[in-house]
Write a protein that holds these residues in place. Structure first.
Motif, PDB file in Angstrom:
ATOM      1  N   PRO A 275       0.819  -1.214   0.000  1.00 38.53           N
ATOM      2  CA  PRO A 275       0.000   0.000   0.000  1.00 38.53           C
ATOM      3  C   PRO A 275       0.851   1.262   0.000  1.00 38.53           C
ATOM      4  N   VAL A 276       0.350   2.276  -0.699  1.00 33.70           N
ATOM      5  CA  VAL A 276       1.043   3.564  -0.772  1.00 33.70           C
ATOM      6  C   VAL A 276       0.088   4.640  -0.279  1.00 33.70           C
ATOM      7  N   ALA A 277       0.402   5.222   0.874  1.00 31.01           N
ATOM      8  CA  ALA A 277      -0.453   6.244   1.460  1.00 31.01           C
ATOM      9  C   ALA A 277      -0.238   7.584   0.773  1.00 31.01           C
ATOM     10  N   PRO A 278      -1.316   8.323   0.466  1.00 33.61           N
ATOM     11  CA  PRO A 278      -1.147   9.669  -0.097  1.00 33.61           C
ATOM     12  C   PRO A 278      -0.695  10.628   0.991  1.00 33.61           C
ATOM     13  N   PRO A 279      -0.075  11.740   0.637  1.00 30.58           N
ATOM     14  CA  PRO A 279       0.360  12.709   1.659  1.00 30.58           C
ATOM     15  C   PRO A 279      -0.777  13.185   2.557  1.00 30.58           C
ATOM     16  N   GLN A 280      -1.995  13.259   1.983  1.00 29.35           N
ATOM     17  CA  GLN A 280      -3.127  13.767   2.771  1.00 29.35           C
ATOM     18  C   GLN A 280      -3.491  12.834   3.927  1.00 29.35           C
TER      19      GLN A 280
END
Length: 286
Positions: A275-280
């Motif tokens: 998984p890749v979390a967005p900056p937000q």
């Protein structure tokens, strides 16, 4: 901000020496460098072990409390993480240009930046004394985050030296991690989903993981776990507490990459296993 701090650090320090501290008698470093990491290991020789040790006291047990500062190491790792993101992204562009989809790029970068991969590659990424300071099987024992702290803190301390050698050294690490991540479709996918969730919460993503026993005691007892992260939630049951927590954590990653969760203008990319979390996601609700 972080960019200003990094820029300021670069201006304050001098270019590193070509070879670092004096060699031990009869030691031949040229033969010991892992392929593609020569400049990195030359730069790494000036990095003090005590400055990269995490808060986990099982790392570097022979280093005194007066020498180490795990909280500072975590701060250094914060900047090192951003530098490695840039190095890996540059390596992706150098190797693939614009040929990959955004999803493929996100997954590849996530694998290359995985703490699981760092833990697996420690013997190649760090000096012998740094590797010796790491508990055996750190990745399998849920300590991949602490191993990642060591790598990321070391990256920033190399960067802090400044100069072309430091930039080239970090670029080498970016290319090396990308090659390792691309070596197989699951080379560094998440295997400890619970650990990854806990790590993201520690970094600021709102979430929790709770579990409880259900029904009669062993041998027939079941456990239920509920995982929450960035507005998404998932639950799971299993015969052991650990398995229930792992399943629930993976379930919440499935929910996030499918588009569930908080509405904050960002979208989770990658896969449930990368998984890749967005900056937000790291920003609290207003």
């Amino acid at each position: 901000g972080p960019a200003a701090a990094i820029s300021g650090a670069r201006r304050r320090v001098a270019t590193p020496r070509a070879m670092g501290p004096a060699d031990a008698p009869g030691e031949t470093h040229e033969q010991a460098f892992p392929p593609g990491l020569r400049t990195w290991h030359l730069a790494l020789r000036d990095v003090p072990l005590a400055r990269i040790l995490p808060r986990d006291a099982d790392f570097g047990p022979g280093v005194s409390d007066q020498e180490r500062d795990g909280e500072t190491a975590e701060r250094l790792a914060f900047f090192g993480d951003k530098l490695l993101n840039s190095a890996v992204a540059s390596a992706v562009y150098e190797r693939h240009g614009l040929a990959l989809s955004t999803g493929e790029m996100s997954t590849l970068v996530a694998r290359a930046r995985s703490n699981q991969l760092f833990a697996k590659l420690l013997p190649k990424l760090l000096r012998e004394d740094m590797v010796a300071a790491t508990p055996a099987d750190a990745a399998r024992r849920g300590r991949a985050h602490s191993a990642g702290t060591m790598v990321e803190a070391a990256v920033f301390l190399v960067f802090e030296k400044g100069g072309d050698a430091a930039s080239a050294a970090i670029a080498e690490v970016g290319f090396f991690l990308l090659a390792e991540a691309a070596a197989g479709p699951t080379a560094s996918d998440v295997t400890n989903h619970k650990g990854t969730l806990v790590e993201l919460v520690a970094k600021g993503v709102p979430g929790s993981l709770r579990s409880k026993g259900l029904g009669p005691q062993a041998p027939d007892q079941e456990f239920e776990a509920v995982a929450k992260l960035d507005g998404a939630s998932a639950s799971a049951r299993a015969r052991t507490k650990r398995e229930a927590e792992q399943r629930a954590a993976r379930g919440v990653f499935e929910a996030l990459v499918s588009g569930q969760g908080r509405v904050h203008g960002g979208r989770w990319a990658g896969t449930p296993d990368a998984p890749v979390a967005p900056p937000q996601a790291f920003e609290p609700d207003e």
